[in-house]
Design a protein around this motif. Structure first.
Motif, PDB file in Angstrom:
ATOM      1  N   SER A  35     -25.105 -12.627  18.202  1.00 43.99           N
ATOM      2  CA  SER A  35     -24.894 -13.991  18.694  1.00 43.99           C
ATOM      3  C   SER A  35     -23.447 -14.454  18.509  1.00 43.99           C
ATOM      4  O   SER A  35     -23.054 -15.495  19.028  1.00 43.99           O
ATOM      5  CB  SER A  35     -25.857 -14.938  17.997  1.00 43.99           C
ATOM      6  OG  SER A  35     -25.889 -14.656  16.614  1.00 43.99           O
ATOM      7  N   LEU A  36     -22.664 -13.710  17.754  1.00 39.05           N
ATOM      8  CA  LEU A  36     -21.252 -14.081  17.607  1.00 39.05           C
ATOM      9  C   LEU A  36     -20.476 -13.639  18.849  1.00 39.05           C
ATOM     10  O   LEU A  36     -20.724 -12.560  19.372  1.00 39.05           O
ATOM     11  CB  LEU A  36     -20.651 -13.412  16.369  1.00 39.05           C
ATOM     12  CG  LEU A  36     -21.112 -13.952  15.017  1.00 39.05           C
ATOM     13  CD1 LEU A  36     -20.565 -13.074  13.905  1.00 39.05           C
ATOM     14  CD2 LEU A  36     -20.667 -15.389  14.823  1.00 39.05           C
ATOM     15  N   GLU A  37     -19.564 -14.465  19.270  1.00 37.45           N
ATOM     16  CA  GLU A  37     -18.778 -14.100  20.448  1.00 37.45           C
ATOM     17  C   GLU A  37     -17.758 -13.038  20.087  1.00 37.45           C
ATOM     18  O   GLU A  37     -17.221 -13.022  18.987  1.00 37.45           O
ATOM     19  CB  GLU A  37     -18.001 -15.326  20.931  1.00 37.45           C
ATOM     20  CG  GLU A  37     -18.798 -16.207  21.829  1.00 37.45           C
ATOM     21  CD  GLU A  37     -17.885 -17.138  22.594  1.00 37.45           C
ATOM     22  OE1 GLU A  37     -17.060 -17.804  21.946  1.00 37.45           O
ATOM     23  OE2 GLU A  37     -17.994 -17.182  23.826  1.00 37.45           O
ATOM     24  N   SER A  38     -17.470 -12.159  21.045  1.00 37.44           N
ATOM     25  CA  SER A  38     -16.415 -11.200  20.784  1.00 37.44           C
ATOM     26  C   SER A  38     -15.076 -11.897  21.033  1.00 37.44           C
ATOM     27  O   SER A  38     -15.003 -12.909  21.715  1.00 37.44           O
ATOM     28  CB  SER A  38     -16.564  -9.984  21.688  1.00 37.44           C
ATOM     29  OG  SER A  38     -16.141 -10.318  22.997  1.00 37.44           O
TER      30      SER A  38
END
Ligand SMILES: Cc1cc2nc3c(=O)[nH]c(=O)nc-3n(C[C@H](O)[C@H](O)[C@H](O)COP(=O)(O)OP(=O)(O)OC[C@H]3O[C@@H](n4cnc5c(N)ncnc54)[C@H](O)[C@@H]3O)c2cc1C
Lengths: 255, 502
Positions: free
Chosen positions: A39-42
């Motif tokens: 769920s963390l953005e790259s």
């Protein structure tokens, strides 16, 4: 809720630039590959939304978008929590048992492409008060990319690296007042909000800089909080925002 | 008249750990209780900046703080269970580096045994418990423990709120006037405090505190007669302006500002701020106990700090004691960090790998002991609550209830218990949720839940869920959730925003 079981030849953990690049190389070679995207953005997704940065990193962004589009069916939206060799065996031959909140994955090989995070306040020499307005470079960029304003008058503090030059340009375009200072220690002043920063370093003993926001950066560390095991690839080893280096790191891998 | 809704039986000033535990205890009775706090949320003062230790003991044993510490420590399991906060008795280990000090340890052990459980450990036994520690011997106090002070305070607040206590945040007490109300009916009914005799007389049986704390109540209260009926008019200041409430009792739990509150009723207390800094390490499993070296080298009024662990298992070194002029000075200086590392690395064979953060809290010091008294009728000071205030909080709360009870009884009134509601405790982590904070495995659902429970600032979310606590990478995601939930993007006591949209 029951967990879904999946088998794959290769599992790539992380859908940032390195994960996507590595997956496409594997797919090209006919390897059955899955990419787990948390769920963390790259970082590339963040850069994409920032004018100056997206043009500076355009080559990598283009490549990332293209590869990701091709790989889309292979992307699994889940966070990998654990990777371990089947039956606890250490041998190279043993397969991997992988856990995420929704899947149980069995894989022949696991690649860790979970990227980096900026070093925190203390390792960067930032001391003093901790009022609102103190950001790591990474967090500042992500917040700005999401349409937030993070202050008015920004002091960039840390090691002189290419990324700071680009960020300085970006901030000026976004109508922030902005100044860079190199130093070893920064003492933050202010209670409600940053009211200034006293910097110590080789060049000067103690000098006070007026600002309402501090962005610090002094290098990066690999981001792997679940301590996942597997082949470490891409920017998990790199220490800066240098995507050439990330690419070299991925291409260097031998399968 | 609006004032009708503004009449309280008890007004507690300050929502630190002390104020919240008193509120929690009082919420079990038929009383209308208000807690007034100047900051946007609970535990924003010293409570947040403290070390999180549930002290095994506090010297001297005979002092008020010494007694309340022992009692609070004993009550902690019960509190943790009732309120659902995490509490671990990790044990306090006082180690001896030399043969001579190990001899001294053996000599003083019987003295400690009179008050609490303590064991002497030899070199080998220590090695087994703490492989990284080098010592000739030591004393183990198994009752020493750790909590997350913000979680502990927040849960007490939730319990109090559930049981009817009202909280007003961002409201600062700026004045207190004593008003004489001839007839209580002038201002409406005061809570549900019933006349003695009306209901069969069950009163708290005398416990140990009765005999030991006869000095707690000032003699002024004995002059109390049923005719005299003083009330307080308390002036609150908030963004909306000034507002007045009326309260029969006022409890001063204002921490660093307890002197200002006491002055409002003509009482003199002097609070001196004493900063304590800590260094936090990423290292877990570095050591397992609260460790200090004997003989303790107290920096004047403190226990000298130690090598501590958090409830999450991280290593912490500190606190020190630094005089500060400003009560809000929580800045940590480089020299302090160097000194802390030098001092606390002594017991260990190898050093911790990574210091990640520093923080400080400011103690509210008013002489050597806690000040719990009643300088004027119906006004109770709970001031100078320096260390071990966190540990003592449950015991302080019970003591205050007793003081209140006694005072009411003198007026021919009695405190009546009510049916209390218990907190719904969330048993364990939910399964099958995607984390947004990878370091502490926190999902966005968990963050949303804590926000609907009343978390008001980033620091609340951070301390109550653990998100953003370690690598900090999930900060933007957390702020975004806060924004979606309608919370202002603020950090602890800051009225200023972290980020905003144009
Ligand atoms: C560095 C350090 C380490 C410590 N370590 C430990 C430990 O390990 N174990 C332990 O047991 N104890 C420890 N302590 C002590 C412990 O933290 C305190 O005793 C405890 O937090 C005191 O809580 P309190 O509620 O009395 O005060 P506070 O936390 O100060 O709460 C007072 C509240 O009153 C509010 N207030 C003030 N004025 C007004 C006003 N006019 N109107 C409205 N509200 C007002 C403030 O905003 C504040 O929230 C430590 C303290 C420090 C500083």
């Amino acid at each position: 809720m029951s967990l879904k079981s999946i088998e794959t030849e290769a599992l790539v953990v992380g859908a940032g630039y390195s994960g996507v690049l590595l997956s496409s190389i594997l797919a090209e070679r006919g390897v059955d590959v899955l990419i787990a995207k948390s769920s963390l953005e790259s970082e590339i997704e963040v850069f994409l939304r920032l004018e100056v940065l997206s043009s500076y990193y355009s080559e990598f962004i283009e490549e990332y978008r293209e590869l990701l589009a091709q790989l889309r069916p292979r992307v699994l939206k889940t966070t990998i929590l654990k990777t371990e060799r089947e039956n606890g065996e250490e041998t190279e031959r043993a397969r991997w048992k992988v856990e995420s909140p929704h899947y149980r994955i069995t894989a022949d090989e696991v690649f860790i492409c979970t990227g980096c995070y900026d070093k925190r306040v203390f390792p960067c020499g930032v001391l003093g008060m901790r009022p609102a307005g103190t950001f790591s470079l990474q967090n500042a960029l992500e917040l700005i990319s999401k349409g937030y304003r993070i202050g008015r008058r920004v002091l960039l503090f840390g090691e002189r690296t290419k990324i700071f030059e680009i960020v300085e340009e970006m901030l000026k375009k976004l109508k922030y007042e902005c100044e860079f200072v190199e130093g070893e220690y920064a003492e933050v002043l202010g209670r409600e909000r940053v009211e200034g920063v006293v910097v110590e370093g080789e060049k000067f003993e103690r000098e006070k800089f007026e600002c309402d926001t501090l962005i610090y950066f002094c290098g990066r560390e690999s981001f792997n909080p679940f301590r996942l095991e597997g082949v470490k690839a891409g920017n998990i080893n790199a220490k800066t925002y240098d995507y050439e280096e990330v690419r070299r790191d991925v291409l260097r891998l031998k399968f | 008249m609006k004032i009708k809704n503004q009449i309280f039986d008890v007004t507690i000033i300050g929502a630190g750990v002390t104020g919240c535990f008193i509120a929690k205890e009082l919420s079990k009775y038929k009383l209308r209780v208000l807690v007034v706090e100047k900051e946007p949320t609970v535990a924003m003062g010293p409570t947040k900046g403290c070390s999180g230790i549930i002290h095994a003991f506090q010297l001297p044993f005979g002092s008020l703080k010494g007694k309340l510490c022992l009692e609070g420590n004993k009550l902690m399991d019960e509190e943790a269970k009732e309120l659902g906060f995490r509490f671990k008795r990790v044990g306090l280990l006082l180690i001896c580096k030399s043969f001579l000090s190990s001899l001294v340890a053996r000599i003083v052990k019987p003295y400690f045994s009179r008050y609490l459980e303590v064991r002497y450990l030899g070199e080998e036994e220590i090695k087994e418990l703490e492989p990284n520690v080098e010592a000739k011997g030591g004393l183990l106090f198994p009752s020493g423990g750790v909590v997350n002070p913000v979680e502990m305070t927040f849960k007490a607040k939730l319990f109090a709120e559930l049981n009817g206590v009202e909280f007003r945040f961002e409201s600062k007490v700026v004045g207190i006037d004593v008003i004489d109300v001839v007839d209580a009916s002038d201002i409406g009914n005061i809570g549900d405090v019933s006349e003695v005799g009306e209901v069969g007389g069950v009163t708290d049986s005398t416990d140990a505190m009765d005999t030991t704390m006869g000095t707690v109540m000032d003699t002024t209260d004995t002059r109390d007669t049923a005719d005299e009926n003083p009330y307080f008019e308390v002036t609150l200041e908030s963004e909306e302006g000034e507002e007045k409430i009326i309260s029969r009792y006022v409890i001063n739990c204002a921490g660093l500002y307890a002197d200002e509150i006491a002055a409002m009723v003509g009482d003199k207390i002097k609070i001196i701020p004493g900063k304590g800094s800590h260094v936090v390490f990423e290292d877990k499993d570095f050591s397992y106990h609260l460790i200090a070296v004997l003989p303790l080298m107290p920096e004047r009024k403190t226990k000298g700090g130690g090598s501590l662990v958090t409830i999450d298992g991280n290593l912490i070194w500190g606190p020190n004691l630094v005089d500060v002029e400003n009560k809000e000075d929580r800045s940590v200086k480089k020299e302090e960090v160097d000194a802390l590392i030098k001092k606390h690395s002594k017991p260990f064979k190898k050093l911790p790998e990574k210091a990640v953060s520093v923080y400080a809290g400011v103690r509210a010091i008013a002489g050597k002991d806690f000040i719990i008294n009643s300088p004027i009728k119906n006004f109770i000071n709970v001031a100078g609550i320096q260390s071990p205030g966190l540990t003592a909080a449950p015991a302080i709360a019970r003591l205050v209830v007793r003081i209140l009870k006694e005072s009411l009884e003198k007026k021919g009134l009695r405190l009546e218990k009510k049916e209390e509601k218990s907190l719904k405790l969330i048993s364990s982590r939910e399964q099958n949720v995607e984390p947004i904070c990878h370091c502490r495995n926190v999902s966005s659902d968990e963050i949303c839940r804590i926000i609907s429970d009343g978390a008001g600032t980033l620091d609340d979310v951070k301390h109550l869920t653990g998100a953003t606590m370690e690598c900090g990478r999930c900060l933007p995601a957390v702020l975004q959730i806060m924004e979606e939930k309608g919370l202002p993007l603020r950090k602890d006591t800051c009225k200023s925003f972290i980020a905003w949209r144009d």
